[in-house]
Write an enzyme that holds these catalytic residues in place. Structure first.
Site, PDB file in Angstrom:
ATOM      1  N   VAL A  39      -7.475  25.657 -13.352  1.00  0.00           N
ATOM      2  CA  VAL A  39      -8.226  24.462 -14.530  1.00  0.00           C
ATOM      3  C   VAL A  39      -6.829  23.727 -15.112  1.00  0.00           C
ATOM      4  O   VAL A  39      -6.781  22.595 -15.310  1.00  0.00           O
ATOM      5  CB  VAL A  39      -8.834  25.197 -15.531  1.00  0.00           C
ATOM      6  CG1 VAL A  39      -9.116  24.234 -16.806  1.00  0.00           C
ATOM      7  CG2 VAL A  39     -10.290  25.823 -14.882  1.00  0.00           C
ATOM      8  N   ASP A  40      -6.177  24.667 -15.584  1.00  0.00           N
ATOM      9  CA  ASP A  40      -4.751  24.187 -16.105  1.00  0.00           C
ATOM     10  C   ASP A  40      -4.003  23.183 -15.445  1.00  0.00           C
ATOM     11  O   ASP A  40      -3.845  22.096 -15.943  1.00  0.00           O
ATOM     12  CB  ASP A  40      -3.899  25.395 -16.527  1.00  0.00           C
ATOM     13  CG  ASP A  40      -2.672  25.193 -17.529  1.00  0.00           C
ATOM     14  OD1 ASP A  40      -2.718  23.959 -18.234  1.00  0.00           O
ATOM     15  OD2 ASP A  40      -1.890  26.191 -17.811  1.00  0.00           O
ATOM     16  N   VAL A 130      -7.273  33.025 -11.956  1.00  0.00           N
ATOM     17  CA  VAL A 130      -5.987  33.706 -11.584  1.00  0.00           C
ATOM     18  C   VAL A 130      -6.147  35.002 -12.367  1.00  0.00           C
ATOM     19  O   VAL A 130      -5.669  36.144 -11.917  1.00  0.00           O
ATOM     20  CB  VAL A 130      -4.956  32.685 -12.057  1.00  0.00           C
ATOM     21  CG1 VAL A 130      -3.555  33.524 -12.225  1.00  0.00           C
ATOM     22  CG2 VAL A 130      -4.892  31.241 -11.353  1.00  0.00           C
TER      23      VAL A 130
END
Ligand code: APR
Length: 184
Positions: A39-40, A130
């Site tokens: 997402v980051d 993650v």
């Protein structure tokens, strides 16, 4: 799924967090605030360099962002006006306070949104990529925390969970069933 909770509506959908048109979207960041994968990475790619610049300013001012806390930047080129960056826990078996830290990541994000008068917000499923947090357990915590917060804090019009793929969507929908039918 779409359901009223307090004065707001809670939505659970499949999709991409970076394209959401809520006032804020939440980033599953890391303590360094310098970007990453998942997402980051997607948020920084879609929103452009301005978001990272603001993250660097925050980093210079206050150092690393502890797990369970949140900070806010503008949304750069995103539709969302703001990005709230929070850090979920890394899963390490479940006995290291992971549940409480995950709850805290959601709560810090909601509190910051409330403080800024933000009325609509989209969340990804924090920590379940993650960071390896089991999806079903994370979904229950996420949904319960958000539901309880927006039941008593009336400043929100909409909270949206934006899940990546069918598996995550199914887990969130079944977790919602459970927490709304089983008390506690
Ligand atoms: N929109 C919505 N959900 C997404 C998207 C997207 N564009 N991309 C990935 N996801 C989903 C993943 O499938 C996962 O279920 O978001 C969930 C969270 O996954 P991660 O992004 O890996 O976040 P997390 O597990 O909290 O790990 C954070 O990953 O990229 C790094 O910098 C980040 O170090 C930090 C760590």
């Amino acid at each position: 799924m779409e359901e009223p909770v307090g004065k707001a509506v809670l939505k659970i959908i499949a999709g991409d967090i970076t394209t959401q048109d809520t006032e804020a979207i939440v980033n599953a960041a890391n303590s360094g605030l310098m970007g990453g994968g998942g997402v980051d990475g997607a948020i920084h790619r879609a929103g452009g360099p301005r978001i990272l610049e603001e993250c660097k300013e925050i980093r210079a001012r206050q150092g690393k962002l502890p797990t369970g806390k949140a900070v806010i930047t503008g949304g750069g080129r995103l539709k969302a006006r703001y990005v709230i960056h929070t850090v979920g826990p890394v899963w390490s078996g479940g006995n290291r306070g992971e549940d409480e830290l995950l709850r805290s990541a959601y709560l810090s994000s909601l509190s910051l949104a409330k403080e800024r008068g933000i009325r609509s917000i989209s969340f990804p499923s924090i920590s379940t990529g993650v960071y390896g947090f089991p999806m079903h357990r994370a979904a229950r915590i996420a949904l319960r925390t958000v539901r309880d917060f927006i039941s008593t804090n009336t400043g929100f019009d909409e909270v949206r969970f934006v899940l990546f793929g069918d598996h995550a969507l199914k887990e969130f929908l079944s977790a919602w069933e459970e927490i709304t039918t089983v008390p506690g």
